[in-house]
Design a protein around this motif. Structure first.
Motif, PDB file in Angstrom:
ATOM      1  N   ASN A  21       0.892  -1.361  -0.036  1.00 54.76           N
ATOM      2  CA  ASN A  21       0.218  -0.008  -0.123  1.00 54.76           C
ATOM      3  C   ASN A  21       0.916   1.201  -0.212  1.00 54.76           C
ATOM      4  OD1 ASN A  21      -2.424  -1.445   0.007  1.00 54.76           O
ATOM      5  ND2 ASN A  21      -2.541  -1.575   2.181  1.00 54.76           N
ATOM      6  N   ALA A  22       2.079   1.176   0.521  1.00 54.84           N
ATOM      7  CA  ALA A  22       3.009   2.409   0.244  1.00 54.84           C
ATOM      8  C   ALA A  22       3.566   2.637  -0.913  1.00 54.84           C
ATOM      9  CB  ALA A  22       4.453   2.073   1.248  1.00 54.84           C
ATOM     10  N   ILE A  23       3.333   1.832  -1.939  1.00 59.72           N
ATOM     11  CA  ILE A  23       3.619   2.087  -3.397  1.00 59.72           C
ATOM     12  C   ILE A  23       2.386   2.330  -4.153  1.00 59.72           C
ATOM     13  CG2 ILE A  23       4.691   1.365  -5.236  1.00 59.72           C
ATOM     14  CD1 ILE A  23       6.518  -0.427  -3.588  1.00 59.72           C
ATOM     15  N   PRO A  24       2.114   3.646  -4.694  1.00 61.47           N
ATOM     16  CA  PRO A  24       0.886   3.763  -5.537  1.00 61.47           C
ATOM     17  C   PRO A  24       0.897   2.758  -6.938  1.00 61.47           C
ATOM     18  CG  PRO A  24       1.960   5.985  -5.051  1.00 61.47           C
ATOM     19  CD  PRO A  24       2.962   4.624  -4.403  1.00 61.47           C
ATOM     20  N   ASN A  25      -0.058   2.370  -6.990  1.00 60.93           N
ATOM     21  CA  ASN A  25      -0.311   1.449  -8.215  1.00 60.93           C
ATOM     22  C   ASN A  25       0.327   1.909  -9.515  1.00 60.93           C
ATOM     23  OD1 ASN A  25      -1.500  -0.258  -6.763  1.00 60.93           O
ATOM     24  ND2 ASN A  25      -3.717   0.274  -7.217  1.00 60.93           N
ATOM     25  N   LEU A  83      14.906   4.207  -4.020  1.00 62.76           N
ATOM     26  CA  LEU A  83      13.509   4.232  -4.065  1.00 62.76           C
ATOM     27  C   LEU A  83      12.956   5.364  -3.251  1.00 62.76           C
ATOM     28  CD1 LEU A  83      12.574   0.399  -3.645  1.00 62.76           C
ATOM     29  CD2 LEU A  83      12.292   1.705  -5.580  1.00 62.76           C
ATOM     30  N   GLY A  84      13.586   5.745  -2.373  1.00 62.00           N
ATOM     31  CA  GLY A  84      13.273   6.951  -1.651  1.00 62.00           C
ATOM     32  C   GLY A  84      13.407   8.186  -2.365  1.00 62.00           C
ATOM     33  N   GLU A  85      14.509   8.340  -3.131  1.00 64.87           N
ATOM     34  CA  GLU A  85      15.035   9.534  -3.960  1.00 64.87           C
ATOM     35  C   GLU A  85      14.010   9.561  -5.084  1.00 64.87           C
ATOM     36  OE1 GLU A  85      18.905  10.231  -6.652  1.00 64.87           O
ATOM     37  OE2 GLU A  85      19.431   9.809  -4.427  1.00 64.87           O
ATOM     38  N   LYS A  86      13.741   8.519  -6.027  1.00 63.13           N
ATOM     39  CA  LYS A  86      13.213   8.404  -7.180  1.00 63.13           C
ATOM     40  C   LYS A  86      11.498   8.549  -7.014  1.00 63.13           C
ATOM     41  CE  LYS A  86      16.666   6.746 -10.051  1.00 63.13           C
ATOM     42  NZ  LYS A  86      17.077   5.613 -10.849  1.00 63.13           N
ATOM     43  N   PHE A  87      10.979   7.930  -5.904  1.00 65.40           N
ATOM     44  CA  PHE A  87       9.737   7.654  -5.874  1.00 65.40           C
ATOM     45  C   PHE A  87       8.996   8.219  -4.553  1.00 65.40           C
ATOM     46  CE2 PHE A  87      11.342   4.160  -8.562  1.00 65.40           C
ATOM     47  CZ  PHE A  87      10.764   4.393  -9.551  1.00 65.40           C
ATOM     48  N   GLY A  88      10.035   8.752  -3.989  1.00 63.75           N
ATOM     49  CA  GLY A  88       9.309   9.481  -2.483  1.00 63.75           C
ATOM     50  C   GLY A  88       8.904   8.437  -1.615  1.00 63.75           C
ATOM     51  N   LEU A  89       9.305   7.286  -1.629  1.00 61.91           N
ATOM     52  CA  LEU A  89       8.860   6.351  -0.451  1.00 61.91           C
ATOM     53  C   LEU A  89       9.639   6.691   0.894  1.00 61.91           C
ATOM     54  CD1 LEU A  89       9.282   2.692  -2.310  1.00 61.91           C
ATOM     55  CD2 LEU A  89       7.178   4.536  -1.932  1.00 61.91           C
ATOM     56  N   SER A  90       8.866   6.410   1.955  1.00 64.18           N
ATOM     57  CA  SER A  90       9.589   6.519   3.336  1.00 64.18           C
ATOM     58  C   SER A  90      10.878   5.668   3.424  1.00 64.18           C
ATOM     59  CB  SER A  90       8.564   6.473   4.377  1.00 64.18           C
ATOM     60  OG  SER A  90       8.256   4.953   4.211  1.00 64.18           O
ATOM     61  N   SER A  91      11.543   6.012   4.086  1.00 61.43           N
ATOM     62  CA  SER A  91      12.585   5.058   4.475  1.00 61.43           C
ATOM     63  C   SER A  91      12.366   3.795   4.760  1.00 61.43           C
ATOM     64  CB  SER A  91      13.866   5.837   5.398  1.00 61.43           C
ATOM     65  OG  SER A  91      13.249   5.725   6.696  1.00 61.43           O
ATOM     66  N   GLY A  92      11.413   3.525   5.678  1.00 64.49           N
ATOM     67  CA  GLY A  92      10.829   2.240   5.882  1.00 64.49           C
ATOM     68  C   GLY A  92      10.243   1.557   4.898  1.00 64.49           C
ATOM     69  N   ALA A  93       9.290   2.112   3.974  1.00 68.11           N
ATOM     70  CA  ALA A  93       8.929   1.191   2.729  1.00 68.11           C
ATOM     71  C   ALA A  93       9.725   1.037   1.842  1.00 68.11           C
ATOM     72  CB  ALA A  93       7.658   2.297   2.259  1.00 68.11           C
TER      73      ALA A  93
END
Length: 187
Positions: A21-25, A83-93
């Protein structure tokens, strides 16, 4: 090799990416591609930095799935940052996705490369791809020869991994010319 890595990433990406769910489809495919690209680039970087022994060690046992293996750690950290840099995911995700995907993909890659019945990945092809057909090829092959007996590549137990081991593997697995001659001479 990149296409095969992408296929493995897609194979294992369902749980870690698609159902996450942390990653938009709409980003699922891009995240999976980033994982395969990150592994490929990461392995190239390890070779270029002289990590030939680390890479050869990766092919021992089930080290591709071992999160404490230095290569697995480097690739996981690299993918987490990306993934954090390119997709803005939290460090945990990002960390969760990387920690799930990297060991699964590497474990499968190494398993396929070591499986004499699976020709989708050959160790020599992997080495050529990540070393860019440079002088690193011989250094990596030397390291693999050094560790070859430990991961079952030294078919004839002569202490080195070479073309005769490849021939021996073919002969053992299919009967081949050696099997034919053996039958001819009553062996």
């Amino acid at each position: 090799m990149f296409e095969q890595l992408l296929q493995l990433a897609q194979q294992y990406g369902n749980e870690a990416v698609v159902k996450n769910n942390a990653i938009p489809n709409e980003q699922n495919e891009a995240v999976i591609k980033e994982a395969s690209s990150s592994i490929f680039v990461g392995l190239q970087k390890i070779v270029s930095e002289g990590g030939v022994d680390q890479l050869a060690g990766l092919f021992q046992g089930n080290n591709g799935q071992d999160a404490s293996n230095p290569v697995v750690q480097k690739l996981t950290e690299q993918l987490t940052g990306s993934l954090g840099e390119k997709f803005g995911l939290s460090s945990g995700a990002a960390s969760g996705v990387a920690a799930s995907l990297i060991p699964q993909i590497l474990g499968s890659l190494i398993g396929k490369a070591k499986d004499p019945n699976d020709s989708s990945f050959e160790i020599s092809d992997i080495i050529s791809a990540i070393s860019g057909n440079s002088g690193s090829n011989s250094a990596i092959m030397d390291a693999i020869s050094k560790y070859g007996g430990q991961f079952g590549l030294d078919q004839n137990a002569d202490g080195k991994v070479d073309i005769s081991d490849a021939m021996e593997a073919v002969t053992k697995n299919s009967g081949g010319l050696g099997g034919l001659l053996g039958k001819f001479f009553g062996k």
